[in-house]
Write a protein that holds these residues in place. Structure first.
Motif, PDB file in Angstrom:
ATOM      1  N   ASP A  82      39.947  80.815 -16.535  1.00  0.00           N
ATOM      2  CA  ASP A  82      41.235  80.136 -16.705  1.00  0.00           C
ATOM      3  C   ASP A  82      42.240  80.617 -15.663  1.00  0.00           C
ATOM      4  OD1 ASP A  82      43.409  78.691 -18.217  1.00  0.00           O
ATOM      5  OD2 ASP A  82      44.072  80.756 -18.566  1.00  0.00           O
ATOM      6  N   TYR A  83      42.285  81.906 -15.419  1.00  0.00           N
ATOM      7  CA  TYR A  83      43.216  82.460 -14.431  1.00  0.00           C
ATOM      8  C   TYR A  83      42.910  81.935 -13.036  1.00  0.00           C
ATOM      9  CZ  TYR A  83      45.816  86.006 -11.800  1.00  0.00           C
ATOM     10  OH  TYR A  83      46.680  86.657 -10.949  1.00  0.00           O
ATOM     11  N   VAL A  84      41.634  81.923 -12.677  1.00  0.00           N
ATOM     12  CA  VAL A  84      41.243  81.460 -11.342  1.00  0.00           C
ATOM     13  C   VAL A  84      41.552  79.970 -11.171  1.00  0.00           C
ATOM     14  CG1 VAL A  84      39.286  81.085  -9.796  1.00  0.00           C
ATOM     15  CG2 VAL A  84      39.493  83.248 -11.043  1.00  0.00           C
ATOM     16  N   VAL A  85      41.263  79.170 -12.198  1.00  0.00           N
ATOM     17  CA  VAL A  85      41.527  77.727 -12.106  1.00  0.00           C
ATOM     18  C   VAL A  85      43.014  77.469 -11.939  1.00  0.00           C
ATOM     19  CG1 VAL A  85      41.486  75.561 -13.402  1.00  0.00           C
ATOM     20  CG2 VAL A  85      39.461  77.028 -13.354  1.00  0.00           C
ATOM     21  N   ARG A  86      43.854  78.136 -12.730  1.00  0.00           N
ATOM     22  CA  ARG A  86      45.296  77.918 -12.623  1.00  0.00           C
ATOM     23  C   ARG A  86      45.836  78.422 -11.290  1.00  0.00           C
ATOM     24  NH1 ARG A  86      48.327  80.545 -15.821  1.00  0.00           N
ATOM     25  NH2 ARG A  86      46.816  81.925 -16.820  1.00  0.00           N
ATOM     26  N   PRO A 134      48.213  83.833  -2.604  1.00  0.00           N
ATOM     27  CA  PRO A 134      48.335  85.186  -3.175  1.00  0.00           C
ATOM     28  C   PRO A 134      49.628  85.398  -3.952  1.00  0.00           C
ATOM     29  CG  PRO A 134      47.578  85.277  -0.891  1.00  0.00           C
ATOM     30  CD  PRO A 134      47.972  83.854  -1.152  1.00  0.00           C
ATOM     31  N   GLY A 135      50.660  84.591  -3.685  1.00  0.00           N
ATOM     32  CA  GLY A 135      51.916  84.749  -4.407  1.00  0.00           C
ATOM     33  C   GLY A 135      51.796  84.474  -5.896  1.00  0.00           C
ATOM     34  N   PHE A 136      50.715  83.809  -6.307  1.00  0.00           N
ATOM     35  CA  PHE A 136      50.517  83.508  -7.720  1.00  0.00           C
ATOM     36  C   PHE A 136      50.424  84.787  -8.541  1.00  0.00           C
ATOM     37  CE2 PHE A 136      47.768  82.775 -11.396  1.00  0.00           C
ATOM     38  CZ  PHE A 136      48.317  81.630 -11.948  1.00  0.00           C
ATOM     39  N   VAL A 137      49.874  85.848  -7.942  1.00  0.00           N
ATOM     40  CA  VAL A 137      49.631  87.087  -8.691  1.00  0.00           C
ATOM     41  C   VAL A 137      50.932  87.697  -9.174  1.00  0.00           C
ATOM     42  CG1 VAL A 137      48.655  89.411  -8.574  1.00  0.00           C
ATOM     43  CG2 VAL A 137      47.477  87.504  -7.455  1.00  0.00           C
ATOM     44  N   LEU A 139      52.570  88.352 -15.720  1.00  0.00           N
ATOM     45  CA  LEU A 139      52.096  88.555 -17.091  1.00  0.00           C
ATOM     46  C   LEU A 139      50.667  88.047 -17.247  1.00  0.00           C
ATOM     47  CD1 LEU A 139      52.617  89.482 -19.947  1.00  0.00           C
ATOM     48  CD2 LEU A 139      53.646  87.253 -20.438  1.00  0.00           C
ATOM     49  N   ASP A 140      50.371  86.880 -16.665  1.00  0.00           N
ATOM     50  CA  ASP A 140      49.004  86.362 -16.715  1.00  0.00           C
ATOM     51  C   ASP A 140      48.047  87.299 -15.994  1.00  0.00           C
ATOM     52  OD1 ASP A 140      49.725  84.064 -18.139  1.00  0.00           O
ATOM     53  OD2 ASP A 140      50.276  83.011 -16.311  1.00  0.00           O
ATOM     54  N   SER A 141      48.501  87.867 -14.878  1.00  0.00           N
ATOM     55  CA  SER A 141      47.664  88.811 -14.135  1.00  0.00           C
ATOM     56  C   SER A 141      47.399  90.060 -14.965  1.00  0.00           C
ATOM     57  CB  SER A 141      48.341  89.185 -12.808  1.00  0.00           C
ATOM     58  OG  SER A 141      48.645  88.033 -12.042  1.00  0.00           O
TER      59      SER A 141
END
Length: 220
Positions: free
Chosen positions: A60-64, A72-75, A80-82
């Protein structure tokens, strides 16, 4: 935005399965921690469910991440998801999002007021977070030298007093991992308590404002 639409569509579709996986993760972790005398096959099955649920969280994390287009800014933007991927015991808290998914499918029914929803979410989150923390602290503490948390009941009492920001001090973690869990629980407890207090205050202010409008200005 197409990426936003695709991300929202994925979250709606994956919300309920991931919530079920979150509960299965918590139950299987509890079986592993509390079921020391259970038969080997039962413990092996719980371990398989544990890792299977964790794998779904990672997918789920990888797909989103891919759908967001943030690179890389997603992290750090979704820190919180990370953190949940690294510490999956926090994942069951996200089960409260199932309520929104169910309401989206029943748009003809009135949704709860915002303040009530926040208090409901905070209550569910506190329950799941406290149970997760109690399991983790019991796991690391009950066999530690000089530990005061020897039973799961002690761990539950400690989690409740910590979430309530009371902190009696009669039972405290002594191991590094136990204290790390305590720090996380303290931070989350303060945030949840603040959310409930703020929502309840907002609700009271709205009620008082409506009561004032109904009375109207004093007559001459």
């Amino acid at each position: 935005m197409d990426d936003d639409t695709r991300t929202a569509r994925w979250e709606r579709r994956a919300g309920t399965p991931l919530a079920v996986a979150s509960l299965l993760f918590l139950v299987s972790y509890g079986v592993r921690i509390l079921g020391e005398g259970l038969p080997g096959p039962v413990l092996d099955l719980s371990l398989a469910v544990l890792y299977g649920s964790w794998a779904l969280f990672v997918v789920d994390y990888v797909v989103r991440w891919r759908l967001s287009g943030e690179g890389p800014g997603f992290v750090h933007r979704h820190w919180l998801d990370s953190l949940v991927v690294v510490l999956p015991l926090l994942r069951p808290v996200r089960i409260v999002r199932v309520y929104d998914a169910m309401q989206d499918r029943r748009q003809e029914e009135p949704r709860l007021p915002l303040q009530a929803r926040v208090m409901l979410y905070a209550g569910l989150a506190s329950t799941l977070l406290g149970l997760s923390a109690a399991l983790a602290v019991y796991h690391y503490e009950h066999n530690a030298p000089d530990a005061s948390i020897r039973t799961f009941g002690d761990a539950l009492w400690w989690a409740v007093s910590t979430l309530a920001t009371v902190g009696y001090g009669d039972v405290v973690p002594v191991t590094p991992m136990g204290r790390l869990v305590a720090v996380i629980l303290m931070g989350c407890g303060l945030a949840l308590l603040g959310a409930v207090t703020g929502s309840f205050s907002s609700y009271l202010m709205q009620r008082f404002a409506r009561a004032g409008d109904d009375v109207g200005p004093p007559g001459r």
